[in-house]
Scaffold this active site. Structure first.
Site, PDB file in Angstrom:
ATOM      1  N   ARG A 194     -29.520 -11.102  26.411  1.00 57.55           N
ATOM      2  CA  ARG A 194     -28.514 -11.909  25.709  1.00 57.55           C
ATOM      3  C   ARG A 194     -28.329 -11.458  24.255  1.00 57.55           C
ATOM      4  NH1 ARG A 194     -27.229 -18.434  26.034  1.00 57.55           N
ATOM      5  NH2 ARG A 194     -25.455 -18.302  24.614  1.00 57.55           N
ATOM      6  N   ARG A 248     -32.178 -37.856  22.766  1.00 52.64           N
ATOM      7  CA  ARG A 248     -32.890 -36.688  23.346  1.00 52.64           C
ATOM      8  C   ARG A 248     -32.079 -35.921  24.396  1.00 52.64           C
ATOM      9  NH1 ARG A 248     -37.292 -40.323  23.052  1.00 52.64           N
ATOM     10  NH2 ARG A 248     -38.416 -39.937  21.121  1.00 52.64           N
ATOM     11  N   HIS A 300     -22.904  -9.003  14.922  1.00 53.80           N
ATOM     12  CA  HIS A 300     -23.160 -10.301  14.308  1.00 53.80           C
ATOM     13  C   HIS A 300     -24.139 -10.230  13.138  1.00 53.80           C
ATOM     14  CE1 HIS A 300     -20.972 -11.660  17.782  1.00 53.80           C
ATOM     15  NE2 HIS A 300     -21.144 -12.942  17.501  1.00 53.80           N
ATOM     16  N   HIS A 355     -22.550 -12.005  10.281  1.00 55.76           N
ATOM     17  CA  HIS A 355     -23.077 -13.262   9.741  1.00 55.76           C
ATOM     18  C   HIS A 355     -23.370 -13.124   8.249  1.00 55.76           C
ATOM     19  CE1 HIS A 355     -24.568 -15.022  13.859  1.00 55.76           C
ATOM     20  NE2 HIS A 355     -23.276 -15.182  13.676  1.00 55.76           N
ATOM     21  N   GLU A 403     -14.158 -10.871  19.853  1.00 54.34           N
ATOM     22  CA  GLU A 403     -15.227 -11.176  20.821  1.00 54.34           C
ATOM     23  C   GLU A 403     -14.880 -10.595  22.204  1.00 54.34           C
ATOM     24  OE1 GLU A 403     -18.052 -12.408  19.780  1.00 54.34           O
ATOM     25  OE2 GLU A 403     -17.735 -13.976  18.275  1.00 54.34           O
ATOM     26  N   GLU A 456     -32.146 -16.061  25.308  1.00 53.68           N
ATOM     27  CA  GLU A 456     -32.143 -14.828  24.505  1.00 53.68           C
ATOM     28  C   GLU A 456     -33.534 -14.241  24.281  1.00 53.68           C
ATOM     29  OE1 GLU A 456     -29.064 -14.696  21.427  1.00 53.68           O
ATOM     30  OE2 GLU A 456     -30.388 -13.412  20.268  1.00 53.68           O
ATOM     31  N   HIS A 478     -14.981 -16.070  11.641  1.00 48.87           N
ATOM     32  CA  HIS A 478     -16.136 -15.527  12.367  1.00 48.87           C
ATOM     33  C   HIS A 478     -15.755 -14.241  13.107  1.00 48.87           C
ATOM     34  CE1 HIS A 478     -19.795 -15.382  14.726  1.00 48.87           C
ATOM     35  NE2 HIS A 478     -19.069 -15.352  15.830  1.00 48.87           N
ATOM     36  N   LYS A 488     -25.259 -22.258  23.443  1.00 50.25           N
ATOM     37  CA  LYS A 488     -25.772 -22.158  22.065  1.00 50.25           C
ATOM     38  C   LYS A 488     -25.018 -23.180  21.233  1.00 50.25           C
ATOM     39  CE  LYS A 488     -27.419 -17.462  21.454  1.00 50.25           C
ATOM     40  NZ  LYS A 488     -27.216 -16.179  20.726  1.00 50.25           N
ATOM     41  N   ASN A 503     -24.848 -10.248  20.503  1.00 50.02           N
ATOM     42  CA  ASN A 503     -24.806 -10.314  19.037  1.00 50.02           C
ATOM     43  C   ASN A 503     -24.327  -9.021  18.406  1.00 50.02           C
ATOM     44  OD1 ASN A 503     -25.786 -12.981  18.320  1.00 50.02           O
ATOM     45  ND2 ASN A 503     -27.616 -12.352  19.418  1.00 50.02           N
ATOM     46  N   LYS A 513     -19.981 -13.021  30.179  1.00 48.32           N
ATOM     47  CA  LYS A 513     -20.876 -13.927  29.450  1.00 48.32           C
ATOM     48  C   LYS A 513     -21.716 -14.744  30.437  1.00 48.32           C
ATOM     49  CE  LYS A 513     -21.959 -16.701  25.677  1.00 48.32           C
ATOM     50  NZ  LYS A 513     -21.635 -17.191  24.354  1.00 48.32           N
TER      51      LYS A 513
HETATM   52  P1  NAD Z   1     -12.569 -22.859  14.671  1.00 49.67           P
HETATM   53  O1  NAD Z   1     -13.245 -23.779  15.558  1.00 49.67           O
HETATM   54  O2  NAD Z   1     -12.717 -23.068  13.197  1.00 49.67           O
HETATM   55  O3  NAD Z   1     -11.032 -22.814  15.035  1.00 49.67           O
HETATM   56  C1  NAD Z   1     -10.176 -21.984  14.315  1.00 49.67           C
HETATM   57  C2  NAD Z   1      -8.979 -22.762  13.754  1.00 49.67           C
HETATM   58  O4  NAD Z   1      -8.046 -22.973  14.795  1.00 49.67           O
HETATM   59  C3  NAD Z   1      -9.320 -24.129  13.206  1.00 49.67           C
HETATM   60  O5  NAD Z   1      -8.517 -24.374  12.081  1.00 49.67           O
HETATM   61  C4  NAD Z   1      -8.928 -25.051  14.356  1.00 49.67           C
HETATM   62  O6  NAD Z   1      -8.642 -26.365  13.936  1.00 49.67           O
HETATM   63  C5  NAD Z   1      -7.698 -24.368  14.858  1.00 49.67           C
HETATM   64  N1  NAD Z   1      -7.329 -24.607  16.239  1.00 49.67           N
HETATM   65  C6  NAD Z   1      -8.151 -24.780  17.304  1.00 49.67           C
HETATM   66  N2  NAD Z   1      -7.441 -24.785  18.428  1.00 49.67           N
HETATM   67  C7  NAD Z   1      -6.152 -24.651  18.089  1.00 49.67           C
HETATM   68  C8  NAD Z   1      -4.938 -24.570  18.819  1.00 49.67           C
HETATM   69  N3  NAD Z   1      -4.921 -24.552  20.143  1.00 49.67           N
HETATM   70  N4  NAD Z   1      -3.781 -24.454  18.146  1.00 49.67           N
HETATM   71  C9  NAD Z   1      -3.787 -24.391  16.777  1.00 49.67           C
HETATM   72  N5  NAD Z   1      -4.891 -24.425  16.038  1.00 49.67           N
HETATM   73  C10 NAD Z   1      -6.068 -24.546  16.693  1.00 49.67           C
HETATM   74  O7  NAD Z   1     -13.038 -21.337  14.930  1.00 49.67           O
HETATM   75  P2  NAD Z   1     -13.346 -20.519  16.251  1.00 49.67           P
HETATM   76  O8  NAD Z   1     -12.969 -19.135  15.956  1.00 49.67           O
HETATM   77  O9  NAD Z   1     -12.832 -21.180  17.456  1.00 49.67           O
HETATM   78  O10 NAD Z   1     -14.944 -20.616  16.370  1.00 49.67           O
HETATM   79  C11 NAD Z   1     -15.752 -20.032  15.403  1.00 49.67           C
HETATM   80  C12 NAD Z   1     -17.108 -20.700  15.459  1.00 49.67           C
HETATM   81  O11 NAD Z   1     -17.690 -20.471  16.731  1.00 49.67           O
HETATM   82  C13 NAD Z   1     -18.087 -20.151  14.431  1.00 49.67           C
HETATM   83  O12 NAD Z   1     -18.760 -21.216  13.821  1.00 49.67           O
HETATM   84  C14 NAD Z   1     -19.053 -19.342  15.264  1.00 49.67           C
HETATM   85  O13 NAD Z   1     -20.343 -19.288  14.705  1.00 49.67           O
HETATM   86  C15 NAD Z   1     -19.050 -20.089  16.560  1.00 49.67           C
HETATM   87  N6  NAD Z   1     -19.456 -19.298  17.723  1.00 49.67           N
HETATM   88  C16 NAD Z   1     -20.383 -19.827  18.555  1.00 49.67           C
HETATM   89  C17 NAD Z   1     -20.764 -19.145  19.675  1.00 49.67           C
HETATM   90  C18 NAD Z   1     -21.724 -19.766  20.630  1.00 49.67           C
HETATM   91  O14 NAD Z   1     -22.186 -19.078  21.554  1.00 49.67           O
HETATM   92  N7  NAD Z   1     -22.025 -21.036  20.489  1.00 49.67           N
HETATM   93  C19 NAD Z   1     -20.199 -17.893  19.964  1.00 49.67           C
HETATM   94  C20 NAD Z   1     -19.247 -17.375  19.098  1.00 49.67           C
HETATM   95  C21 NAD Z   1     -18.867 -18.094  17.969  1.00 49.67           C
HETATM   96  N1  GLY Z   2     -22.349 -15.520  21.085  1.00 56.22           N
HETATM   97  C1  GLY Z   2     -23.696 -15.099  21.334  1.00 56.22           C
HETATM   98  C2  GLY Z   2     -24.346 -15.785  22.471  1.00 56.22           C
HETATM   99  O1  GLY Z   2     -23.802 -16.693  23.052  1.00 56.22           O
HETATM  100  O2  GLY Z   2     -25.445 -15.446  22.821  1.00 56.22           O
END
Ligand code: NAD
Ligand code: GLY
Length: 368
Positions: free
Chosen positions: A246, A126, A253, A257, A190, A242, A270, A148, A250, A232
């Site tokens: 917030r 939990r 997005h 998405h 972003e 949100e 992404h 998130k 998006n 942020k």
């Molecule tokens: P990712 O986590 O897939 O990383 C991208 C690639 O880079 C992967 O292959 C990873 O292994 C590699 N990598 C990571 N760090 C590295 C480094 N220092 N050197 C070499 N390679 C490296 O993708 P991302 O773009 O980091 O994240 C995208 C995800 O984040 C999506 O799923 C998206 O929905 C999510 N997201 C979430 C939020 C949130 O608020 N929680 C906001 C924006 C995006």
């Molecule tokens: N990336 C959108 C949020 O964090 O609200």
């Protein structure tokens, strides 16, 4: 605009007794015991993936005190792994290790790892502590901050999840040195988003600084990461779950998405999908008379300079967009709610876009 140095910098996400720091700087992971202040107890699990582990796992280990009961879990890489099966692997590992409520998870990697580890932490017994150690630009400027967490569903992006805040975010900007250029560009989408939604000066600075950012120039990167995280943190402190402002985060997005889910997770990054989605939102805003065509062309040039795609996937028809967009989490009842731009630097949520204007945009937006 004031100069920013690449040296260490700390911000706070102000959420009362759940407030937490964002530490930004070069070499932070090399400081012995850097993660110590935020551990809930002695049981610690670092979760990372097979790409990041050989690069940074050893450094992350050293950022923990010597006396922790340490476990490590290395998951496969990729957006296609962001699902319940892989979150279950984290829970399995925690249970097999006998970890209790005072354990701490460390998410070492990009947004995929951060979102999954955060969700695993939100649900395990939990709710247990977790720390974000983001290693992509996208994760450093966006996903590691704000709580998130969650996974994708075949029918929609990030459809299963929870709000669960980390105890700290440790951003070692040195990790960007190994990031592939395509991933850097995805992160820039972003960064550009923050300028578009509420900081026209930052957008103008970015416009001039994209070559330096793509060259990983340390002061430029520091400014981009610090300003993005500050914006942020400000928005999350105002509206953690949100209910209002917030939603502006998006921007792009709802279209993006739809592209990610339609193309199969991981085929479009992404950030790439968000970049194209922001251009679609800008074109729609122009059709509504809010942005000028010069504004749209300015944004197109910024996205081009960031190395992002400017066309939607050739195979995506209007219905492919609309069916995915109707599942968007921002929608209320059956009304689509879109984040649009009243000006570059001023975003709003709109639930009154005429269906035919959206339909025409989706028909006419360039495909490639
Ligand atoms: P990712 O986590 O897939 O990383 C991208 C690639 O880079 C992967 O292959 C990873 O292994 C590699 N990598 C990571 N760090 C590295 C480094 N220092 N050197 C070499 N390679 C490296 O993708 P991302 O773009 O980091 O994240 C995208 C995800 O984040 C999506 O799923 C998206 O929905 C999510 N997201 C979430 C939020 C949130 O608020 N929680 C906001 C924006 C995006
Ligand atoms: N990336 C959108 C949020 O964090 O609200």
């Amino acid at each position: 605009m004031t100069q920013t140095s690449a040296g260490p910098h700390t911000l706070e996400v102000a959420l009362g007794d759940r407030s937490y720091p964002i530490h930004i700087g070069p070499g932070l992971l090399r400081e012995p015991g850097a993660l110590s202040p935020w551990l809930a107890g002695r049981q610690v699990m670092i979760v990372t993936n097979e790409t990041v582990a050989p690069l940074y796992l050893e450094r992350c280990r050293k950022a923990l005190p010597d006396d922790v009961e340490l476990r490590e879990l290395v998951l496969p890489d990729g957006e296609a792994t962001k699902n319940l099966e892989h979150v279950s692997r984290i829970w399995d590992a925690l249970l097999e290790a006998g970890f209790n409520r005072r354990c701490t998870l460390v998410a070492l990697g990009g947004g995929v790892i951060g979102d999954m580890v955060g969700f695993a932490a939100a649900c395990y017994q939990r709710g247990v502590a977790f720390i974000q150690v983001p290693t992509t630009l996208l994760a450093q400027v966006d996903s590691s901050v704000g709580g998130k967490t969650g996974v994708n569903h075949p029918l929609g992006k990030n459809m299963i999840g929870a709000f669960w805040q980390p105890r700290a975010v440790l951003i070692d900007t040195d990790t960007l040195a190994t990031l592939p250029p395509r991933e850097l560009s995805a992160g820039l989408a972003e960064v550009i988003k923050y300028g578009l939604i509420r900081d026209a000066d930052f957008l103008a600075w970015l416009e001039r600084s994209l070559p330096a950012l793509r060259d990983l120039e340390p002061d430029a990167l520091a400014r981009a990461i610090q300003r993005s995280c500050a914006l942020k943190a400000e928005i999350v402190a105002e509206d953690e779950t949100e209910q209002g402002v917030r939603a502006l985060l998006n921007l792009g997005h709802t279209f993006g998405h739809a592209i990610e889910a339609h193309q199969g997770y991981g085929n479009w990054l992404h950030g790439e999908a968000v970049g194209t989605g922001m251009l679609m939102a800008a074109e729609l805003s122009s059709r509504l008379g809010w942005l000028s065509t010069d504004d749209v062309e300015r944004l197109r040039a910024i996205l081009r300079a960031a190395g992002l795609p400017l066309e939607a996937p050739a195979e995506m028809g209007v219905d492919d967009f609309l069916s995915r967009m109707r599942l968007d989490k921002k929608n209320v009842d059956s009304r689509l709610r879109l984040v649009l731009l009243r000006a570059l630097g001023d975003a709003c949520v709109d639930d009154a876009t005429p269906e035919e204007t959206l339909q025409t945009l989706l028909e006419q937006f360039p495909r490639g």
